[in-house]
Design a protein around this motif. Structure first.
Motif, short mmCIF file in Angstrom:
data_model
loop_
_atom_site.label_atom_id
_atom_site.label_comp_id
_atom_site.label_asym_id
_atom_site.label_seq_id
_atom_site.Cartn_x
_atom_site.Cartn_y
_atom_site.Cartn_z
N VAL A 1 6.71 -4.74 -5.12
CA VAL A 1 5.34 -4.39 -5.48
C VAL A 1 4.51 -5.67 -5.54
CG1 VAL A 1 3.85 -3.34 -7.22
CG2 VAL A 1 6.16 -2.41 -6.81
N THR A 56 -0.48 6.85 -3.48
CA THR A 56 -0.48 5.71 -2.57
C THR A 56 -1.76 5.65 -1.74
OG1 THR A 56 0.78 6.97 -0.90
CG2 THR A 56 2.03 5.64 -2.47
N TRP A 75 1.12 2.19 -6.19
CA TRP A 75 2.52 2.21 -5.81
C TRP A 75 3.22 3.24 -6.67
CZ3 TRP A 75 5.58 -1.18 -2.54
CH2 TRP A 75 4.80 -2.02 -1.75
N ASN A 128 4.75 2.10 0.16
CA ASN A 128 4.34 1.87 -1.22
C ASN A 128 5.15 2.69 -2.24
OD1 ASN A 128 2.37 0.46 0.18
ND2 ASN A 128 0.75 0.99 -1.25
#
Length: 349
Positions: free
Chosen positions: A115, A157, A162, A179
């Protein structure tokens, strides 16, 4: 272990119970999350050695010394007191905080998971049968299918967020998506990171599972799907929104809320009770789940709108929750679009 202790700490801070530093007796091997047990050591005295428990457990035989932590949340045959405490707590900051070193380590681990720094994320969790197979036959009606989350995941997303899929190693794999991190099956999964994710998620998408309560402890709003039974269909915290599963008769018709009450299924917590009543439990659809998650994002963004009819439907739904129902004390809401689509189930009298 999360919600029960949080309830006690908040009651104490609100002045609802006498101030005292409690002693928790819990063998470390039995803790659902050992990192959370360590966090609570800053707020109470914890004896987590087996010989400690054996020695001190004799004191719990005295009513004046024993505090039944399970009652405010487990609440068998009564309304959950935790929801009332959370309503009184309001928008205050969480009473439990993670230590600074865990916060720093969590940021680093999030980057390691993939992330980007500065990105926001939402945690999702769908209960499956692998976590506690010994009593799965009792709780199977609470399960869901991760595939029904895909549309909601894409809604998150598509807005730049995320998604972190929570759970344990027994979970069904999640298909690769942009994501999206299948953290449940990641080698980077740890007890402490479970806590960090629940404490730092923008919101939590969950079901009738205990992990949802960890997000609630840290004041993270929840979108809860596949809630069952009807008497437990609301979330615990005021900012939560939820949608229930529906019950289907053998002729294919869905039971109204009044019929659920008449069949004594409002408080049915065990799968065999639905089978005995001759009804099938139907999960929420991918579209229903998507709409609920979109609603929560709109609420958090301040763009959500309701009509006077929506307010009436919310009130009428709550009128079907009686004193003694698990979520009777809750001030959370049912999803707007689910109420619109199922108004006949609510309005039937």
């Amino acid at each position: 272990m999360a919600a029960e202790i949080d309830c006690f700490l908040k009651e104490r801070a609100l002045g609802l119970i006498p101030y005292r530093r409690p002693i928790l007796l819990l063998e470390r091997s039995r803790a659902g999350n050992k990192a959370l047990l360590d966090v609570f050591k800053s707020y109470m005295t914890v004896f987590d050695r087996r010989w400690h428990r054996r020695l001190l457990s004799e004191l719990t035989k005295f009513d004046a010394l024993r505090l039944p932590l399970g009652r405010p949340v487990v609440a068998l045959e009564e309304s959950a007191h935790y929801a009332q405490v959370l309503s009184l707590w309001g928008d205050r900051e969480p009473i439990v905080a993670l230590p600074d070193q865990m916060e720093i380590a969590g940021r680093a681990r999030l980057t390691e998971l993939g992330v980007p720094e500065g990105a926001w994320f939402a945690c999702i969790h769908v209960r499956e049968g692998g976590y506690s197979p010994g009593d799965e036959h009792v709780h199977a009606h609470r399960n869901g299918n991760i595939a029904t989350m895909v549309k909601a995941i894409r809604a998150i997303t598509n807005r730049g967020g995320w998604v972190i899929r929570m759970g344990d190693a027994s979970m069904s794999p999640l298909n690769d998506m942009s994501n999206v991190i299948d953290y449940a099956l990641s080698p980077l999964k740890t007890d402490w990171m479970d806590l960090w994710l629940c404490a730092n998620t923008r919101f939590f998408v969950g079901t009738t599972s205990g992990l949802t309560m960890v997000a609630t402890v840290f004041s993270r709003p929840c979108a809860l799907v596949n809630m069952i039974p009807h008497g437990a269909s609301l979330g615990m915290a005021p900012g939560d929104i939820s949608i229930p599963k529906v019950l289907v008769r053998a002729d294919g018709n869905v039971l109204s809320l009044l019929e659920i009450r008449a069949r004594n299924l409002s408080g049915a917590r065990y799968a065999q009770l639905f089978e005995k009543a001759g009804v099938t439990v139907r999960d929420n659809s991918a579209e229903e789940i998507h709409d609920l998650v979109v609603e929560l994002m709109a609420r958090l963004d301040g763009t959500f709108e309701v009509t006077s009819e929506d307010i009436d439907l919310q009130r009428l739904y709550r009128a079907h929750l009686y004193p003694g129902d698990y979520c009777h004390n809750s001030t959370a809401r049912i999803g707007r679009d689910w109420l619109r689509a199922n108004r006949d189930l609510v309005l039937t009298n």
